[in-house]
Design an enzyme around this catalytic site. Structure first.
Site: not given
Ligand SMILES: [Zn+2]
Length: 652
Positions: A414, A312, A336-337, A340, A422, A359
């Protein structure tokens, strides 16, 4: 970022539950027994309580042949502590050549209008394998409100956030570079305060080869000649993980008054067609969540090695080409992006422990945009597929990693990017919406984005706001303990409102009939959409007869599918059943795509048998040089642990 299910192994730290609240293991319990300090970023060395970066000025020489950035960055910082004598920045793998301080800071009124920089002593601390090296700069104490430091540095070709592609690895005939800074990659190409709780505006001058175009997460000018020199301004303050750059044979095509697509020339036409609805998605987002505050919304389509679905980067989302299916069936990644732009870019997680605020909110917003633009049915199908993915993922995660507010201390951030922030995050918001009603919840969201606009917040700050503006305003509906249970207990809470889709009923019926031999493969779903095919394939039994596979493949052309998601689901079945006719396609797929969500599960499936392992190792040796460092880092331990010692191994 759209990036779940990476297949990364989870560090095996035993979590000792020391605090029990209302029958749940509070996340404050840790392997070390110490309490987490909410809002404290355990993944940055920066002394943000003494200095806070407010503006970044970059001058970068991008050397595509030698895969190096030769950079000069000037940081403007607010000085919060007059007694502070050291500025600590984040770096990883950088060679620091010189550090200087703006003379006006040292000489006060004696400095002329001409800017003079004075060298300052500095050193790099011993590197931490995850966090990199703290860059410690000595500064004299000062009562000045603002400090400016300049750093001259070089990157290494294996910098984790930089992917350098040779002309052969792209769709065109020119080399390509793109960055992927989230979560803590920015420090591998810029020395700075690499923490999401600090926001800065930026400007950049990029020098590179003539004939290639540079674009950034900033104001872009598609009409600028590709003469090798570019300047950028980003007037909105963003966290470091949203600083992004790409350089390559990039063309532009408009899709609306404030939307457009950048892509390699060979791809830009198809991309603009696929993403033609972007303008109406932006309008929908504004109607639901408040003004779009980033001026333009453009999309950059990356070469196929891009490791995630999308990133994003503000004003310019970076997107995998694997969502171009020809029928707009996978464009929820764009929703989705774009979402953001509110959750994540406008209201940002203060630390990676709080990534569900980015998320989970974004998957919820994405579903609202998808429903408005493509209909409730598409949205409901995607919600069910998301829930199935979450359940599969939960089965592989330890309880301590099934919580929204995850303890990441001493671990690679990460690891936070599983399906949990999510899909479980989205279920939490769906739960609140169902309890308070859509109208009240929409008003709450709108106000939330206004209240925290351009701020970074922790889970605890969210809870405080939620308590005051929803729980207490409409009492007796949801308790604080219920909220804490969602955030800190493992698994899916018993009171979750689970999605269903009427579009999947006929799919279940067809699957049962085909498996029983009473429905011919060519009669299955003549008018099904992508999501129905995914649901059909993902829910087949693990073991199928060779005759059934051949029948299905012949009737539906699955091995030849150009839809990367359908192909992924089919290839998983192919591997489980060792269906050899599709193996050439499997090899081609693994070599041509670098998106982790699509290829890591296929390698994992292959590694379960000796013949699959041999195939995986052979293909991996050929494919690895073309993969992004993140993808290689996820696959090395699984497929070829020796590859991690190779000289070209990314810095992780
Ligand atoms: Zn995302």
């Amino acid at each position: 970022m759209l990036r779940s299910r990476t297949g990364l192994c989870v560090a095996a730290l035993a979590l000792a539950c020391t605090t029990l609240t209302a029958g749940l293991c509070a996340s404050a319990a840790t392997p070390l027994g110490g309490a987490i300090e909410p809002g404290f970023d355990y993944h940055s060395f920066a002394n943000v309580d003494q200095f806070r970066m407010t503006h970044i000025e970059m001058d970068l020489q991008v050397d595509l042949d030698n895969k190096v950035i030769d950079g000069v960055v000037a940081l403007e910082l607010q000085r919060l502590d007059p007694r502070a004598t050291q500025l600590v920045l984040d770096t990883k793998g950088l060679t620091i050549n010189d550090v200087s301080q703006k003379a006006t800071d040292v000489l006060g009124a004696t400095a002329k209008s001409q800017t003079v920089w004075v060298s300052r002593p500095f050193h790099l601390e011993k590197p931490d394998p995850i966090l990199g090296s703290a860059l410690v700069i000595d500064l004299p104490p000062s009562r000045k409100a603002v400090e400016s430091v300049k750093i001259e540095y070089l990157t290494v070709p294996t910098a984790a956030a930089l992917q350098w592609l040779t002309p052969k690895q792209t769709g065109g005939h020119k080399a390509f570079l793109y960055t992927q800074s989230e979560p803590i990659g920015a420090r591998t190409w810029i020395p700075l305060q690499d923490t999401p709780q600090v926001r800065a505006t930026y400007t950049a001058t990029i020098h590179t080869d003539r004939g290639v175009r540079a674009v950034m997460s900033a104001e872009n000018d598609p009409k600028h000649k590709a003469n090798g020199d570019y300047t950028f301004v980003m007037p909105q303050a963003v966290p470091s993980y949203l600083i992004a750059l790409a350089v390559g044979d990039i063309a532009f095509k408009e899709t609306g008054p404030r939307t457009g697509v950048y892509a390699e020339k060979s791809m830009v036409g198809a991309a603009a067609k696929e993403f033609a609805d972007t303008e109406s998605m932006v309008a929908t987002g504004e109607k639901l969540f408040g003004p779009y505050r980033w001026s333009r919304y453009d999309i950059l389509v990356l070469p196929p090695s891009f490791p995630v679905g999308g990133m994003e980067n503000p004003r310019l989302s970076f997107i995998t080409p694997t969502v171009i299916a020809g029928d707009k069936s996978l464009v929820s990644v764009i929703a989705h992006e774009l979402a953001h732009s509110w959750s994540g870019n406008l209201v940002t997680n203060a630390t990676w422990r709080d990534v569900w605020l980015n998320e989970g909110f974004t998957v919820f917003l994405e579903s609202r945009i998808t429903a408005a633009v493509y209909g409730e049915q598409r949205e409901s199908m995607e919600a069910v597929l998301g829930l199935q993915a979450l359940r599969e993922n939960l089965a592989t995660l330890e309880p301590k990693d099934q919580v929204l507010a995850i303890d990441l201390r001493d671990r690679d951030p990460d690891l936070a990017f599983s399906d949990v922030p999510y899909q479980k995050g989205r279920l939490f918001l769906s739960y609140l919406q169902s309890k308070f009603g859509r109208e009240r919840f929409d008003a709450f969201l709108h106000a939330y984005f206004d209240h925290f606009a351009f701020k970074s917040i922790s889970t605890e700050q969210f809870n405080e706001y939620l308590q005051a503006n929803l729980l207490d305003r409409f009492p007796g509906i949801v308790t604080r303990d219920q909220v804490l249970n969602w955030e800190h207990a493992p698994g899916i809470p018993a009171d979750a409102v689970l999605p269903t889709s009427s579009a999947f009923g006929p799919v279940d019926e067809a699957r049962t009939a085909w498996l029983a031999g009473s429905l011919a493969a060519k009669k299955i779903g003549p008018d099904w959409v992508t999501q129905q095919w995914l649901y059909f394939l993902n829910n087949l039994p693990a073991a199928l007869e060779p005759r059934q596979l051949a029948d299905l493949d012949e009737a539906r052309g699955l091995t030849r599918s150009q839809n990367a998601e359908i192909e992924h689901s089919w290839l998983k079945i192919v591997i489980r059943n060792n269906y050899q006719p599709s193996y050439p396609r499997l090899e081609e797929y693994l070599k041509s795509i670098g998106r982790r969500k699509l290829i890591v599960p296929l390698y994992a499936e292959l590694m379960k048998t000796p013949s699959g392992t041999a195939f995986a190792k052979r293909v991996y040796a050929k494919a690895r040089p073309g993969y992004h460092p993140d993808t290689a880092a996820a696959l090395d331990p699984m497929v070829d642990p020796d590859a991690a010692n190779a000289p070209d191994t990314p810095l992780r």
